[in-house]
Each structure stands twice: as structure tokens, then as C-alpha cells.
Scaffold this active site. Structure first.
Site, mmCIF file in Angstrom:
data_model
loop_
_atom_site.group_PDB
_atom_site.id
_atom_site.type_symbol
_atom_site.label_atom_id
_atom_site.label_comp_id
_atom_site.label_asym_id
_atom_site.label_seq_id
_atom_site.Cartn_x
_atom_site.Cartn_y
_atom_site.Cartn_z
ATOM 1 N N ARG A 195 -43.571 -17.345 -4.405
ATOM 2 C CA ARG A 195 -42.643 -16.353 -3.879
ATOM 3 C C ARG A 195 -42.159 -16.660 -2.459
ATOM 4 N NH1 ARG A 195 -45.271 -14.407 -7.852
ATOM 5 N NH2 ARG A 195 -46.918 -15.623 -6.925
ATOM 6 N N THR A 196 -43.088 -16.919 -1.547
ATOM 7 C CA THR A 196 -42.677 -17.097 -0.145
ATOM 8 C C THR A 196 -41.767 -18.311 -0.012
ATOM 9 O OG1 THR A 196 -44.809 -16.162 0.467
ATOM 10 C CG2 THR A 196 -43.534 -17.200 2.228
ATOM 11 N N LYS A 248 -50.773 -39.217 5.749
ATOM 12 C CA LYS A 248 -51.137 -40.400 6.545
ATOM 13 C C LYS A 248 -51.888 -39.985 7.805
ATOM 14 C CE LYS A 248 -46.637 -42.255 5.265
ATOM 15 N NZ LYS A 248 -45.304 -42.472 5.846
ATOM 16 N N ARG A 257 -46.628 -22.433 6.078
ATOM 17 C CA ARG A 257 -47.841 -21.843 5.486
ATOM 18 C C ARG A 257 -48.949 -22.879 5.624
ATOM 19 N NH1 ARG A 257 -48.483 -18.856 -0.230
ATOM 20 N NH2 ARG A 257 -47.485 -17.256 1.041
ATOM 21 N N HIS A 317 -49.632 -12.533 7.306
ATOM 22 C CA HIS A 317 -48.491 -12.911 6.465
ATOM 23 C C HIS A 317 -47.373 -11.911 6.828
ATOM 24 C CE1 HIS A 317 -46.139 -14.446 3.300
ATOM 25 N NE2 HIS A 317 -46.983 -14.385 2.286
HETATM 26 N N1 CP Z 1 -46.981 -13.016 -1.962
HETATM 27 C C1 CP Z 1 -47.039 -14.348 -1.728
HETATM 28 O O1 CP Z 1 -47.257 -14.802 -0.601
HETATM 29 O O2 CP Z 1 -46.846 -15.117 -2.840
HETATM 30 P P1 CP Z 1 -46.863 -16.701 -2.863
HETATM 31 O O3 CP Z 1 -48.285 -17.133 -2.541
HETATM 32 O O4 CP Z 1 -46.446 -17.087 -4.253
HETATM 33 O O5 CP Z 1 -45.927 -17.206 -1.807
#
Ligand code: CP
Length: 333
Positions: A81-82, A111, A132, A160
Site C-alpha cells: 500500500r505505502t 554492495k 521505509r 508511520h
Molecule cells: N499499511 C501499510 O503500511 O501497508 P504496506 O505495508 O503494504 O505498505
């Protein structure tokens, strides 16, 4: 995963994008690292822009607001999603994307390239970077080294923030208000970074918190202390049935297997909670069930057709919020 021990240089002024950036919103050139950066006022601004973004997408699909700009998506951890909503957000605003989302093993990280050098490289090509990373604090580290805006797409068990924004936007859209609501948070409150960010953001409002978790997955003390500082009412229990009839929002999360050092402990708690049609019979007629997704058994598929199941609408809202955030940090709104 290589990082560096060297000290970050002082951040100088941001490279500006576009001819007439909007300086009024306060987001232009800013990193988005934590929900602590937000106020009720600037949330209203982002939510208003997100509504406009939704209208654009529904009406014509896209705009050229960010034409000529580039987003780098740097994902050291899996995401559906993100990553894809940021890519879709940039694409629908006319920009382009450098997608390091299919595994950093295919980048020079494999590397041994450090996080600071990786972000310095990407900012040579892009105007904004979403990151991320499995380590708490990594997004701030990236921001310390980068001159361009860094957006935290999840840093380990830390925060998040963009998820919390889309969660809060969903609550407002679905229930019309945030003040006065009773919010239940269920499941992995210890490692669930979406819970940490949403709980912190909700502290800006007049809400009642109801936390449901086993002892080993209770909310971290630092988040609980922030709630206590605001004198907001809190209940804690092990049993979701105790709160289901009282809450306006039931926010359930996956138990984060990847954060456990002892998998036997994970096995003990992984299946403790499940939202089922039977449980939903006890819930209010006007309430919503939310989940940041992915789900791995916490919500029965039979609940999906319940109008109170808001998790797919919540997921869609992620794209509108991320369109708004990209436009804001790039000085367009
Ligand atoms: N909600 C969320 O962060 O989903 P993903 O891990 O799929 O990005």
C-alpha cells in the site's frame, strides 16, 4: 544493512522546486518524519487538499500539478500500500518515480552502500524521497543527511506518519468528526507503528482511548505517557468483547511477526483477536472497523460486506493523502 557512523553535516536551505512555491502551508521543503510535526490546523489543510485530490481523480484521473518533479521510493522493507499509493500519487499528479521498492538487494545497498550515501545519491535525481526502513530513527537519519524532503514511510517499530494521516482522514470522512469519539485499538500495540502514530495524532483531539492487547503487546510507555499528559481517558483490557459495544472506531492490527526475536512468543499471541460477524452484532450501528492492512486473519472476510468495514476505503484514502502531502512538501498547495 550498512549505515554510517559519521556525523551528518548541517542541513542547509532546501532546494526549491517550481517558480512560486506556497510557503504559507508550512510544508514546503519539510521532512515528514513524525506526527508530532502536525497541528489541528495543518491537518485541516492537508485533509482539504486530499478532498480536492479525490475530486480530481474521480473527475479526470490526473493533473499536471507536479509535472517535471521526481519522487524516489526507497523501501528496505516490504510494502504494497505505502509504496504503490505513493507511486500512484506521484503519477496522478504528473510526476515520475524512481521505484526502489522491489528489494534494495537490487540496488547498491547490497554492495554495502550506507543509508546517508544512498539518500544523497537519490536526491541528486529526485525532488523528494519516501523511505521505509526496519530501524527506528532511520527516516530521521536520512533527513539529517538529505537536503531534499524525506517522508517517513515506516521506520521499524517507530512511526508511520503518512498512515496516521490517512487513518485520521478516514475517521473524519466516515464519522464526520474526531472530537468526542471513543477509539478502540486492538492487537499489536507494542510493535504496530501505525498504532503509535495514530494514538499520538489523536492526542490533538478530545477522544477516549480503549486499548486491547495481551501483556507482551501493550502500548509502549512513551506513547501512553503522551496520552496521560493530555489527560485523555484511557482503558486497557485483554478482551475485545469488553469494548466492542462502546467504541466508534475499532482499529485492529496484525501482530508484527518480523519484530519478534522469539518466534514462540509470536505463536502464543498471533491469533488472539479476530473481528467476526458475531462480534460485529455487538457493535454500534454507526461505527467503523479500520485496519492498516495487510490482514492475516484479524478480520473475517465475512465482515468485508458490512457497511461499517472501512478498511478498503481507508486504503484508498491513502493515495489522496499522499497526493496532498507530495504537493505540500513540493510547495504547490
Ligand atoms: N499499511 C501499510 O503500511 O501497508 P504496506 O505495508 O503494504 O505498505
Amino acid at each position: 544493512m550498512a549505515t554510517t557512523e559519521s556525523k551528518a553535516p548541517a542541513k542547509d536551505s532546501r532546494k526549491k522546486v517550481g517558480l512560486a512555491p506556497n510557503l504559507d502551508s508550512g510544508f514546503y521543503g519539510q521532512d515528514i518524519i513524525s506526527v508530532s510535526q502536525f497541528t489541528r490546523e495543518n491537518l485541516e489543510h492537508i485533509f482539504g487538499v486530499a478532498e480536492e485530490m479525490r475530486a480530481i481523480v474521480k473527475r479526470v484521473g490526473s493533473s499536471d500539478l507536479l509535472k517535471g518533479t521526481v519522487l524516489a521510493c526507497l523501501f528496505y522493507e516490504p510494502s504494497t500500500r505505502t509504496s504503490s499509493s505513493f507511486i500512484a500519487a506521484m503519477s496522478r499528479l504528473g510526476g515520475t518515480v524512481i521505484p526502489i521498492t522491489q528489494g534494495v538487494q537490487f540496488s547498491s545497498v547490497s554492495k554495502g552502500e550506507s543509508l546517508p550515501d544512498t539518500v544523497r545519491t537519490l536526491e541528486s535525481y529526485a525532488d523528494v524521497i519516501v523511505i521505509r526502513h526496519p530501524e527506528m530513527g532511520s527516516a530521521q537519519t536520512a533527513a539529517d543527511y538529505a537536503q531534499k524532503p524525506i517522508i517517513n514511510g515506516g521506520d521499524g517499530a517507530g512511526e508511520h506518519p503518512t498512515q496516521a494521516l490517512l487513518d485520521l482522514f478516514t475517521i473524519k470522512e466516515e464519522l464526520g468528526q474526531i472530537d468526542g469519539l471513543s477509539v478502540g485499538m486492538v492487537g499489536d500495540l507494542r510493535f504496530g507503528r501505525t498504532v503509535h502514530s495514530l494514538a499520538r495524532l489523536l492526542c490533538l483531539y478530545d477522544v477516549q482511548f480503549n486499548f486491547v492487547a495481551p501483556e507482551i503487546l501493550r502500548l509502549p510507555l512513551d506513547v501512553m505517557n503522551e496520552i496521560r499528559k493530555r489527560n485523555l481517558p484511557v482503558t486497557e483490557t485483554y478482551d475485545v468483547a469488553e469494548i466492542v459495544a462502546d467504541v466508534d472506531v475499532l482499529y485492529i492490527t496484525r501482530v508484527q511477526k518480523e519484530r519478534f526475536s522469539d518466534l514462540a512468543q509470536y505463536e502464543e499471541v498471533k491469533d488472539l483477536y479476530a473481528i467476526t460477524p458475531e462480534l460485529m452484532e455487538k457493535a454500534k450501528e454507526k461505527m467503523i472497523v479500520m485496519h492498516p492492512l495487510p490482514r492475516v486473519g484479524e478480520i473475517s472476510y465475512a465482515v468485508d460486506s458490512d457497511p461499517r468495514a472501512a478498511y478498503f476505503r481507508q486504503m484508498e484514502n491513502g493515495m489522496y493523502i499522499r497526493m496532498a502531502l507530495l504537493a505540500a512538501v513540493l510547495g504547490k498547495v
